[in-house]
Scaffold this active site. Structure first.
Site, PDB file in Angstrom:
ATOM      1  N   TYR A  75     -29.519  23.725  37.817  1.00  0.00           N
ATOM      2  CA  TYR A  75     -30.838  24.107  38.618  1.00  0.00           C
ATOM      3  C   TYR A  75     -31.509  25.482  38.215  1.00  0.00           C
ATOM      4  O   TYR A  75     -32.638  25.323  38.083  1.00  0.00           O
ATOM      5  CB  TYR A  75     -30.108  24.214  40.095  1.00  0.00           C
ATOM      6  CG  TYR A  75     -31.426  24.393  41.142  1.00  0.00           C
ATOM      7  CD1 TYR A  75     -32.243  23.586  41.614  1.00  0.00           C
ATOM      8  CD2 TYR A  75     -31.488  25.725  41.574  1.00  0.00           C
ATOM      9  CE1 TYR A  75     -33.344  24.132  42.557  1.00  0.00           C
ATOM     10  CE2 TYR A  75     -32.129  26.175  42.634  1.00  0.00           C
ATOM     11  CZ  TYR A  75     -33.257  25.152  43.053  1.00  0.00           C
ATOM     12  OH  TYR A  75     -34.330  25.694  43.885  1.00  0.00           O
ATOM     13  N   LYS A 102     -35.112  25.834  36.793  1.00  0.00           N
ATOM     14  CA  LYS A 102     -36.256  26.534  37.377  1.00  0.00           C
ATOM     15  C   LYS A 102     -36.640  27.685  36.424  1.00  0.00           C
ATOM     16  O   LYS A 102     -37.800  28.295  36.578  1.00  0.00           O
ATOM     17  CB  LYS A 102     -35.541  27.149  38.589  1.00  0.00           C
ATOM     18  CG  LYS A 102     -35.630  26.257  39.802  1.00  0.00           C
ATOM     19  CD  LYS A 102     -36.770  25.554  40.471  1.00  0.00           C
ATOM     20  CE  LYS A 102     -36.593  24.897  41.595  1.00  0.00           C
ATOM     21  NZ  LYS A 102     -37.732  23.958  41.924  1.00  0.00           N
ATOM     22  N   ASN A 111     -43.387  20.764  44.529  1.00  0.00           N
ATOM     23  CA  ASN A 111     -42.479  21.119  45.519  1.00  0.00           C
ATOM     24  C   ASN A 111     -41.014  20.648  45.533  1.00  0.00           C
ATOM     25  O   ASN A 111     -40.049  21.361  45.606  1.00  0.00           O
ATOM     26  CB  ASN A 111     -43.121  21.206  46.708  1.00  0.00           C
ATOM     27  CG  ASN A 111     -41.957  21.850  47.908  1.00  0.00           C
ATOM     28  OD1 ASN A 111     -41.429  22.877  48.058  1.00  0.00           O
ATOM     29  ND2 ASN A 111     -41.563  20.880  48.587  1.00  0.00           N
ATOM     30  N   SER A 142     -40.528  27.796  42.575  1.00  0.00           N
ATOM     31  CA  SER A 142     -39.240  27.943  41.742  1.00  0.00           C
ATOM     32  C   SER A 142     -38.373  28.669  42.690  1.00  0.00           C
ATOM     33  O   SER A 142     -38.358  28.290  43.834  1.00  0.00           O
ATOM     34  CB  SER A 142     -39.590  29.147  40.659  1.00  0.00           C
ATOM     35  OG  SER A 142     -38.664  29.230  39.753  1.00  0.00           O
TER      36      SER A 142
END
Length: 247
Positions: A157, A161, A90, A143
């Site tokens: 980022y 992801k 997470n 994600s």
């Protein structure tokens, strides 16, 4: 008590959606490991869930972007519990930058480290143990909608992801049939990062999301519980959109 007797490890588990998942797992009977960069925050959550739900809770301070620190976390957890049944990757990071040309190598490496490198290392180490120990388990990758609808202000980022989504499917094949690996592609949630949102961002969210709002941190719990419990016994390699219908 869907998770009675289980051991669940949640990275970034001391606040936001991570904390909500820790609390939900503990409420369903799981012993929990709260792992995050600031150990004092992990300690506070551990004390909270132990008092409220009567489960064992282990706070561990670690940096998910450090390869060796991931190994230390795994060793610590297995020395304390001897098993992990649930891993939730997470922990995430998406710092702002003024322009694409001003993204530094340090920022780029940090974003990739937290969002991609660390989850790979933890999944590899714990997934192999889940298989070899014979008990199997469930791994959940958190994600983002940025993976498939990338915005210019979050490209490193988004790339990380997208890679995490690839890991979800690839690891499900590597560790099946005893270990299931699934993902949740989150949209905008009202976590700490939302305090930096501009009025323009909030307007765009309302205009482009079918539900016309951001999610509350506890609204990840239903999906997370599904993937981390036997309710999803026939689901692996799947990624669920949880973004309020953002287009």
């Amino acid at each position: 008590m869907k998770l009675s007797g289980k051991v669940a490890l949640v990275t970034g588990g001391s606040r936001g959606m991570g904390k909500e998942m820790v609390r939900a797992f503990a409420a369903e009977g799981a012993d929990v490991i709260i792992a995050s960069r600031k150990k004092e925050n992990c300690v506070a959550v551990a004390e909270e869930v132990t008092k409220e739900f009567g489960v064992r809770a282990l706070p561990v301070g670690f940096n998910v972007s450090h390869w060796d620190d991931c190994g230390r976390l795994v060793d610590t957890v297995y020395s304390e519990f001897a098993r992990v049944d649930i891993l939730v990757n997470n922990a995430g990071l998406s710092p702002l930058y003024p322009s694409l040309g001003e993204v530094t190598e340090e920022l780029f490496d940090k974003v990739i480290g937290v969002n991609l490198k660390g989850p790979f290392r933890l999944t590899a180490l714990i997934g192999e143990r889940m298989v070899n120990d014979g008990g199997g388990g469930s791994i959940l990758n958190i994600s983002s909608m940025e993976a498939w609808r990338p915005q210019p202000k979050a490209l490193p980022y988004a790339a990380a992801k997208r890679g995490l989504d690839a890991f979800t499917e690839g690891f499900s094949k590597a560790f099946g049939p005893t270990v299931r690996v699934n993902g949740i592609q989150c949209g905008a949630f009202l976590t700490d990062i939302s305090t930096a949102w501009t009025e323009e961002s909030l307007t765009a969210l309302k205009d482009n999301a079918s539900l016309s709002r951001a999610g509350n941190p506890d609204e990840i719990v239903g999906a997370a519980m599904y993937f981390c419990s036997d309710d999803s016994s026939f689901s692996t390699g799947a990624t669920l959109r949880l973004d309020g219908g953002f287009q």
